[in-house]
Scaffold this motif. Structure first.
Motif, PDB file in Angstrom:
ATOM      1  N   ASN A 143       0.928  -1.113   0.134  1.00 51.62           N
ATOM      2  CA  ASN A 143       0.029  -0.018   0.134  1.00 51.62           C
ATOM      3  C   ASN A 143       0.898   1.198  -0.044  1.00 51.62           C
ATOM      4  N   THR A 144       0.090   2.307  -0.009  1.00 52.60           N
ATOM      5  CA  THR A 144       1.067   3.623  -0.063  1.00 52.60           C
ATOM      6  C   THR A 144       2.016   4.091   1.165  1.00 52.60           C
ATOM      7  N   GLU A 145       1.503   3.635   2.167  1.00 51.08           N
ATOM      8  CA  GLU A 145       2.333   3.752   3.577  1.00 51.08           C
ATOM      9  C   GLU A 145       3.604   2.966   3.215  1.00 51.08           C
ATOM     10  N   GLN A 146       3.393   1.798   2.995  1.00 51.21           N
ATOM     11  CA  GLN A 146       4.494   0.639   2.793  1.00 51.21           C
ATOM     12  C   GLN A 146       5.413   1.155   1.746  1.00 51.21           C
ATOM     13  N   ILE A 147       4.890   1.655   0.571  1.00 46.74           N
ATOM     14  CA  ILE A 147       5.696   1.865  -0.470  1.00 46.74           C
ATOM     15  C   ILE A 147       6.880   3.271  -0.155  1.00 46.74           C
ATOM     16  N   ASN A 148       6.043   4.132   0.552  1.00 47.63           N
ATOM     17  CA  ASN A 148       6.738   5.268   1.083  1.00 47.63           C
ATOM     18  C   ASN A 148       7.954   4.728   2.001  1.00 47.63           C
ATOM     19  N   TYR A 149       7.490   3.911   2.853  1.00 49.24           N
ATOM     20  CA  TYR A 149       8.635   3.389   3.864  1.00 49.24           C
ATOM     21  C   TYR A 149       9.878   2.664   3.253  1.00 49.24           C
ATOM     22  N   ALA A 150       9.494   1.961   2.110  1.00 53.09           N
ATOM     23  CA  ALA A 150      10.310   1.182   1.423  1.00 53.09           C
ATOM     24  C   ALA A 150      11.219   2.055   0.868  1.00 53.09           C
ATOM     25  N   ASP A 151      10.646   3.087   0.023  1.00 54.83           N
ATOM     26  CA  ASP A 151      11.454   3.975  -0.703  1.00 54.83           C
ATOM     27  C   ASP A 151      12.421   4.775   0.039  1.00 54.83           C
ATOM     28  N   MET A 152      12.031   4.937   1.384  1.00 56.87           N
ATOM     29  CA  MET A 152      12.863   5.835   2.305  1.00 56.87           C
ATOM     30  C   MET A 152      14.055   5.100   2.734  1.00 56.87           C
ATOM     31  N   LEU A 153      13.725   3.798   2.996  1.00 59.86           N
ATOM     32  CA  LEU A 153      14.842   3.003   3.385  1.00 59.86           C
ATOM     33  C   LEU A 153      15.891   2.597   2.078  1.00 59.86           C
ATOM     34  N   SER A 175      -9.639   3.395  -3.781  1.00 64.47           N
ATOM     35  CA  SER A 175      -8.973   4.486  -3.537  1.00 64.47           C
ATOM     36  C   SER A 175      -7.479   4.510  -3.364  1.00 64.47           C
ATOM     37  N   GLU A 176      -7.306   3.371  -2.615  1.00 64.10           N
ATOM     38  CA  GLU A 176      -5.664   3.087  -2.372  1.00 64.10           C
ATOM     39  C   GLU A 176      -5.013   2.956  -3.486  1.00 64.10           C
ATOM     40  N   GLN A 177      -5.535   2.129  -4.601  1.00 60.08           N
ATOM     41  CA  GLN A 177      -4.777   2.018  -5.869  1.00 60.08           C
ATOM     42  C   GLN A 177      -4.691   3.295  -6.527  1.00 60.08           C
ATOM     43  N   LEU A 178      -5.383   4.117  -6.629  1.00 59.34           N
ATOM     44  CA  LEU A 178      -5.785   5.375  -7.285  1.00 59.34           C
ATOM     45  C   LEU A 178      -4.739   6.420  -6.449  1.00 59.34           C
ATOM     46  N   LYS A 179      -4.419   6.137  -5.300  1.00 58.23           N
ATOM     47  CA  LYS A 179      -3.235   6.967  -4.231  1.00 58.23           C
ATOM     48  C   LYS A 179      -1.929   6.481  -4.898  1.00 58.23           C
ATOM     49  N   ILE A 180      -1.792   5.164  -4.960  1.00 60.86           N
ATOM     50  CA  ILE A 180      -0.812   4.611  -5.490  1.00 60.86           C
ATOM     51  C   ILE A 180      -0.273   5.179  -6.952  1.00 60.86           C
ATOM     52  N   LEU A 181      -1.327   5.043  -7.653  1.00 62.16           N
ATOM     53  CA  LEU A 181      -0.948   5.639  -9.272  1.00 62.16           C
ATOM     54  C   LEU A 181      -0.419   7.001  -9.018  1.00 62.16           C
ATOM     55  N   ASP A 182      -1.277   7.722  -8.284  1.00 59.88           N
ATOM     56  CA  ASP A 182      -0.778   9.325  -8.270  1.00 59.88           C
ATOM     57  C   ASP A 182       0.750   9.287  -7.611  1.00 59.88           C
ATOM     58  N   TRP A 183       1.137   8.357  -6.890  1.00 60.31           N
ATOM     59  CA  TRP A 183       2.685   8.324  -6.012  1.00 60.31           C
ATOM     60  C   TRP A 183       3.356   7.918  -7.235  1.00 60.31           C
ATOM     61  N   CYS A 184       3.067   6.984  -8.108  1.00 67.50           N
ATOM     62  CA  CYS A 184       4.057   6.490  -9.006  1.00 67.50           C
ATOM     63  C   CYS A 184       4.057   7.683  -9.993  1.00 67.50           C
ATOM     64  N   ARG A 185       3.129   8.513 -10.251  1.00 67.26           N
ATOM     65  CA  ARG A 185       3.383   9.399 -11.295  1.00 67.26           C
ATOM     66  C   ARG A 185       4.317  10.454 -10.885  1.00 67.26           C
ATOM     67  N   GLU A 186       4.026  10.819  -9.630  1.00 66.58           N
ATOM     68  CA  GLU A 186       4.807  11.902  -9.078  1.00 66.58           C
ATOM     69  C   GLU A 186       6.311  11.548  -8.994  1.00 66.58           C
ATOM     70  N   ASN A 187       6.493  10.317  -8.876  1.00 66.63           N
ATOM     71  CA  ASN A 187       8.109   9.632  -8.800  1.00 66.63           C
ATOM     72  C   ASN A 187       8.594   9.059  -9.819  1.00 66.63           C
ATOM     73  N   ASP A 188       7.694   9.222 -10.997  1.00 62.73           N
ATOM     74  CA  ASP A 188       8.361   8.741 -12.207  1.00 62.73           C
ATOM     75  C   ASP A 188       8.468   7.182 -12.172  1.00 62.73           C
ATOM     76  N   VAL A 189       7.648   6.365 -11.191  1.00 60.40           N
ATOM     77  CA  VAL A 189       7.829   4.938 -10.980  1.00 60.40           C
ATOM     78  C   VAL A 189       6.889   4.266 -11.972  1.00 60.40           C
ATOM     79  N   PRO A 190       7.137   3.264 -12.577  1.00 62.83           N
ATOM     80  CA  PRO A 190       6.147   2.689 -13.468  1.00 62.83           C
ATOM     81  C   PRO A 190       5.280   1.504 -12.578  1.00 62.83           C
ATOM     82  N   TYR A 191       4.080   1.656 -12.818  1.00 59.32           N
ATOM     83  CA  TYR A 191       2.996   1.073 -12.034  1.00 59.32           C
ATOM     84  C   TYR A 191       2.639  -0.194 -13.018  1.00 59.32           C
ATOM     85  N   PHE A 192       2.529  -1.325 -12.687  1.00 58.51           N
ATOM     86  CA  PHE A 192       2.397  -2.727 -13.417  1.00 58.51           C
ATOM     87  C   PHE A 192       1.063  -3.060 -12.737  1.00 58.51           C
ATOM     88  N   ALA A 193       0.060  -3.405 -13.751  1.00 58.54           N
ATOM     89  CA  ALA A 193      -1.089  -3.627 -13.354  1.00 58.54           C
ATOM     90  C   ALA A 193      -1.390  -5.208 -13.572  1.00 58.54           C
TER      91      ALA A 193
END
Length: 314
Positions: A143-153, A175-193
Motif C-alpha cells: 500500500n502507499t504507506e508501505q511503498i513510502n517506507y520502503a522508498d525511504m529505506l 481509492s488506495e490503488q488510485l493513490k498509489i498511481l498518483d504516487w507513481c506518477r509523481e515519482n516517475d515509477v512505473p505501475y504494473f497492473a
C-alpha cells in the motif's frame, strides 16, 4: 529502463500447486505456450513476468526453455514471496534459485511479492542491486504507506523503489490503488497492473449464462452471483469491442493503459499474442472510459485476491 507497452504474465504457465490447473482449470500445454512465446516476442513483447510461486518454479523453468531457443534480448521480471517470519539470507537464496531456474545472470526487475519484514527484505534487495544481480527493486501488493517506507529505506542507500505491481482493473479501482498511481506518477515509477482481465472474467468470453468451465479458484470466485452482477459491464466491453473492431478483452486492457499503467497480460496461445499487439492503437474516449467505470461501480463488485494483505502496518 524503457519498457514495452505491456508485460507478458506467466501465472498460467506453471503446473502443480498455484499452477494452471489449480488457478485457471486448464492443463498446461507446453508446446502451445512455447508457440505463444515466439509469437509474442515477434510482436515486440520482450518483458516477461513470472514468480517463484507460479507452479512452484515450473513457470520459471518453462520460461528458461523458451528463452534458450530465442535470439532476442528478453527482460526478466520475477518475484520472491517473503515469509511472515524472516530468516537471514532468504531473499538472496530466493533470487539465486529463480536465476538458476530461468537460466539468467540477473533479474531486470525483482519484486518483493508481499510486504512482510520490509526492513530486512529491502536491505537484502539493496545489497543484491549493488552487486548487479537486480536491475530495479519492485514492490508488489504494497500500500502507499508501505511503498513510502520502503522508498525511504532505499534512499538512505542511494537507491529508489524502481517499480510497483498491484492488482488493478475495472473492478479493482479502489481509492488506495488510485493513490498509489498518483504516487507513481509523481515519482516517475512505473505501475504494473496485474489481473486487468480478472482471470478472464472481463475478457467477454464468459458471463452468467456462459460460466467458466471446470473447478478452479477462478471459477469458484467468479461463476456464482459475481458474473450476474458484472453482466452490464461485460456487455459494454462487448459493445465497445464491436465499435473498435477488437475483442472485449482488448477494450479492458486499453482502459487499464489509459490510466497510466503497464498491464501484465497473461498469454497461453499464439493468437492471444497477436491480438494483444492490436491493443496498443486503441484510444477510448473519455465518455467511454467513464461509462465503463460507472458500470463497474454499479456492479458493487470489488475484486480482491485471497493472497492480498488487508493490513496497513509493517
Amino acid at each position: 529502463m524503457i519498457f514495452p507497452p505491456y508485460a507478458i504474465g506467466t501465472w498460467a504457465w506453471g503446473n502443480g500447486t498455484a499452477g494452471s490447473q489449480m488457478i485457471f482449470g486448464e492443463k498446461r500445454d507446453t508446446e502451445r505456450l512455447k508457440a505463444a512465446f515466439r509469437t509474442a516476442v515477434s510482436e515486440g513483447f520482450t518483458l516477461w513476468d513470472t514468480a517463484e510461486v507460479y507452479g512452484m518454479g515450473s513457470s520459471e523453468r518453462l520460461l528458461r526453455e523458451c528463452i534458450s531457443e530465442c535470439g532476442e534480448k528478453i527482460l526478466i521480471s520475477t518475484k520472491h514471496m517473503p515469509k511472515k517470519r524472516y530468516s537471514a539470507g532468504e531473499v538472496r537464496a530466493a533470487l539465486f534459485g529463480s536465476l538458476e531456474r530461468l537460466g539468467v545472470s540477473r533479474a531486470d526487475i525483482y519484486w518483493l511479492h508481499l510486504p512482510f519484514n520490509i526492513d530486512r527484505n529491502i536491505n537484502e534487495c539493496a545489497e543484491l542491486a549493488n552487486e548487479g544481480k537486480i536491475g530495479l527493486i519492485g514492490l508488489s501488493n504494497y500500500n502507499t504507506e508501505q511503498i513510502n517506507y520502503a522508498d525511504m529505506l532505499l534512499r538512505k542507500k542511494g537507491l529508489r523503489v524502481g517499480a510497483v505491481q498491484n492488482h488493478f482493473s475495472l473492478i479493482r479501482r479502489d481509492s488506495e490503488q488510485l493513490k498509489i498511481l498518483d504516487w507513481c506518477r509523481e515519482n516517475d515509477v512505473p505501475y504494473f497492473a496485474y489481473m486487468v482481465l480478472e482471470q478472464g472474467a472481463l475478457c467477454g468470453k464468459y458471463d452468467d449464462e456462459h460460466p467458466m468451465k471446470g473447478i478452479s479458484l477462478r471459477s469458484l470466485e467468479y461463476n456464482s452471483n459475481v458474473m450476474k452482477k458484472l453482466r452490464p459491464l461485460i456487455d459494454c466491453l462487448r459493445e465497445l469491442g464491436v465499435k473498435y473492431g477488437v475483442s472485449p478483452a482488448q477494450i479492458a486492457i486499453a482502459w487499464a493503459r489509459s490510466k497510466g499503467t503497464i498491464p501484465i497480460v497473461g498469454i497461453t496461445k499464439p493468437e492471444q499474442a497477436a491480438e494483444l499487439a492490436g491493443s496498443s492503437g486503441i484510444a477510448l474516449g473519455t465518455d467511454e472510459a467513464a461509462r465503463l467505470e460507472g458500470l463497474a461501480d454499479a456492479s458493487g463488485v470489488l475484486s480482491r485476491g485471497v493472497w492480498e494483505p488487508k493490513f496497513s502496518k509493517f
